[in-house]
Design a protein around this motif. Structure first.
Motif, PDB file in Angstrom:
ATOM      1  N   THR A   8      78.426  13.586  23.169  1.00 39.26           N
ATOM      2  CA  THR A   8      78.403  13.572  21.708  1.00 39.26           C
ATOM      3  C   THR A   8      78.372  12.138  21.186  1.00 39.26           C
ATOM      4  O   THR A   8      77.638  11.822  20.243  1.00 39.26           O
ATOM      5  CB  THR A   8      79.620  14.315  21.143  1.00 39.26           C
ATOM      6  N   LYS A   9      79.135  11.253  21.800  1.00 44.20           N
ATOM      7  CA  LYS A   9      79.118   9.857  21.378  1.00 44.20           C
ATOM      8  C   LYS A   9      77.719   9.252  21.546  1.00 44.20           C
ATOM      9  O   LYS A   9      77.232   8.529  20.661  1.00 44.20           O
ATOM     10  CB  LYS A   9      80.131   9.040  22.177  1.00 44.20           C
ATOM     11  N   ALA A  10      77.057   9.556  22.677  1.00 44.41           N
ATOM     12  CA  ALA A  10      75.705   9.030  22.899  1.00 44.41           C
ATOM     13  C   ALA A  10      74.745   9.543  21.825  1.00 44.41           C
ATOM     14  O   ALA A  10      73.890   8.794  21.329  1.00 44.41           O
ATOM     15  CB  ALA A  10      75.211   9.425  24.287  1.00 44.41           C
ATOM     16  N   ALA A  11      74.881  10.828  21.454  1.00 42.33           N
ATOM     17  CA  ALA A  11      74.014  11.395  20.410  1.00 42.33           C
ATOM     18  C   ALA A  11      74.289  10.735  19.067  1.00 42.33           C
ATOM     19  O   ALA A  11      73.357  10.456  18.297  1.00 42.33           O
ATOM     20  CB  ALA A  11      74.223  12.905  20.323  1.00 42.33           C
ATOM     21  N   VAL A  12      75.560  10.482  18.762  1.00 43.19           N
ATOM     22  CA  VAL A  12      75.919   9.810  17.509  1.00 43.19           C
ATOM     23  C   VAL A  12      75.296   8.415  17.478  1.00 43.19           C
ATOM     24  O   VAL A  12      74.708   7.991  16.468  1.00 43.19           O
ATOM     25  CB  VAL A  12      77.450   9.713  17.350  1.00 43.19           C
ATOM     26  N   MET A  13      75.390   7.678  18.564  1.00 36.64           N
ATOM     27  CA  MET A  13      74.847   6.319  18.602  1.00 36.64           C
ATOM     28  C   MET A  13      73.327   6.329  18.468  1.00 36.64           C
ATOM     29  O   MET A  13      72.748   5.469  17.786  1.00 36.64           O
ATOM     30  CB  MET A  13      75.290   5.618  19.883  1.00 36.64           C
ATOM     31  N   ASP A  14      72.659   7.302  19.104  1.00 40.86           N
ATOM     32  CA  ASP A  14      71.209   7.411  18.954  1.00 40.86           C
ATOM     33  C   ASP A  14      70.839   7.715  17.508  1.00 40.86           C
ATOM     34  O   ASP A  14      69.873   7.169  16.966  1.00 40.86           O
ATOM     35  CB  ASP A  14      70.656   8.507  19.875  1.00 40.86           C
ATOM     36  N   PHE A  15      71.605   8.594  16.876  1.00 41.54           N
ATOM     37  CA  PHE A  15      71.357   8.922  15.465  1.00 41.54           C
ATOM     38  C   PHE A  15      71.564   7.693  14.587  1.00 41.54           C
ATOM     39  O   PHE A  15      70.743   7.390  13.711  1.00 41.54           O
ATOM     40  CB  PHE A  15      72.287  10.049  15.022  1.00 41.54           C
TER      41      PHE A  15
ATOM     42  N   VAL B 168      75.745   0.744  14.918  1.00 41.93           N
ATOM     43  CA  VAL B 168      75.772   1.601  16.107  1.00 41.93           C
ATOM     44  C   VAL B 168      77.102   1.393  16.823  1.00 41.93           C
ATOM     45  O   VAL B 168      77.248   0.496  17.652  1.00 41.93           O
ATOM     46  CB  VAL B 168      74.580   1.286  17.037  1.00 41.93           C
ATOM     47  N   ASP B 169      78.098   2.254  16.485  1.00 43.07           N
ATOM     48  CA  ASP B 169      79.412   2.123  17.107  1.00 43.07           C
ATOM     49  C   ASP B 169      79.944   3.445  17.660  1.00 43.07           C
ATOM     50  O   ASP B 169      81.019   3.479  18.252  1.00 43.07           O
ATOM     51  CB  ASP B 169      80.416   1.541  16.109  1.00 43.07           C
ATOM     52  N   GLY B 170      79.201   4.556  17.445  1.00 39.80           N
ATOM     53  CA  GLY B 170      79.657   5.857  17.945  1.00 39.80           C
ATOM     54  C   GLY B 170      80.783   6.460  17.146  1.00 39.80           C
ATOM     55  O   GLY B 170      81.332   7.491  17.536  1.00 39.80           O
ATOM     56  N   ILE B 171      81.135   5.846  16.028  1.00 39.05           N
ATOM     57  CA  ILE B 171      82.209   6.345  15.167  1.00 39.05           C
ATOM     58  C   ILE B 171      81.587   7.026  13.948  1.00 39.05           C
ATOM     59  O   ILE B 171      80.718   6.451  13.292  1.00 39.05           O
ATOM     60  CB  ILE B 171      83.144   5.208  14.726  1.00 39.05           C
TER      61      ILE B 171
END
Length: 283
Positions: free
Chosen positions: A55-62, A70-73
């Motif tokens: 999920t963190k990787a998907a958030v960062m890609d988004f 781009v911090d995954g938060i």
């Protein structure tokens, strides 16, 4: 008794009561996040309510595709982007980026070469007089057109050639489209960047490399004044609605250099007056 939801808070709540989420968070808000990511074309895996590595990787890609930090938060800006309409279609967005650069050529008398951070004009479209450098100028064109930040910094007023080199995706010259960038680098350090406005065997560029800019110039003419530098043709994938592009090995290795990853100070961008030795091309 139902299982209690847990969040790992950072600084409170986002707009509309959305919790700020990061890896380790869980519960119904994470399920909603995962569903929104999937709907936007970014796969976080199953909508299981567990904010794990996928999920963190998907958030960062988004975040990367939408020009956010781009911090995954998942904070207010990311929630808002997840619920916003899809990005502007490619043709209209590229036309807007090029149009902003052409505005710069038409108003060159009021645009002066100066390395300022935060970038002058970042929050004031078509500011005149304008004081900016080559990387600042193309960043402004993307911002004013409604595209994402080519530095990957969420238009915080920072960034330079090195942050573009570390963030954007590389394409071949034959794949270049209007609105893409060409960047010269030497020994891992960005040197100069310009915008492509007419692709082809010798692309036409708009460059702000010295006080008389921005101006139009053929790539071959500009390239002569960067002898020995490596040329990168760069693209922000979200301009085409693409969520992820993997750059070639050379660029991935270059991104690993500490000065490319972390430095956001404006360096000496060596395009400058050398491009003006020959009269700029006009079309």
């Amino acid at each position: 008794m139902p299982e209690q939801e847990s969040y790992v808070p950072i600084t409170g709540l986002a707009a509309k009561g959305d919790p700020i989420l990061q890896q380790g968070s869980s519960g119904s808000a994470v399920v909603e996040l995962q569903r929104l990511l999937t709907a936007a074309g970014f796969s976080p895996g199953a909508a299981d309510g567990d904010f794990g590595a996928k999920t963190k990787a998907a958030v960062m890609d988004f975040q990367r595709a939408r020009g956010l930090s781009v911090d995954g938060i998942v904070g207010p800006a990311t929630w808002a982007a997840l619920r916003a309409p899809a990005p502007t279609p490619v043709s209209g967005l590229r036309e807007k980026i090029v149009s902003e650069a052409q505005w710069g050529v038409s108003n060159a008398a009021g645009i002066h070469y100066q390395q300022l951070r935060p970038m002058d004009g970042i929050n004031q479209r078509h500011k005149l007089p304008l004081y900016t450098d080559c990387s600042g100028f193309v960043t402004l064109c993307y911002k004013w057109a409604g595209a994402g930040d080519p530095n990957g910094l969420g238009f915080n007023g920072q960034g330079y050639t090195g942050s573009m080199l570390g963030y954007l995706s590389a394409v071949s010259q034959s794949q270049v489209k209007a609105g893409d960038l060409v960047l010269w680098a030497r020994n891992g350090q960005g040197e100069h960047v310009a915008m492509v406005i007419e692709p082809g065997s010798d692309p036409l560029l708009i460059s702000h490399g010295e006080e008389s800019g921005p101006y139009t110039v053929q790539f071959s003419s500009s390239n002569r004044y960067h002898s020995g530098a490596t040329v990168y043709w760069l693209r922000l994938p979200s301009v085409d609605g693409v969520t992820r592009e993997v750059p070639p090995t050379e660029l991935r290795m270059l991104r690993a250099r500490p000065e490319v990853r972390g430095n956001t100070d404006a360096p000496s961008e060596a395009g400058l007056a050398r491009e003006a030795v020959n009269p700029p091309v006009t079309h």
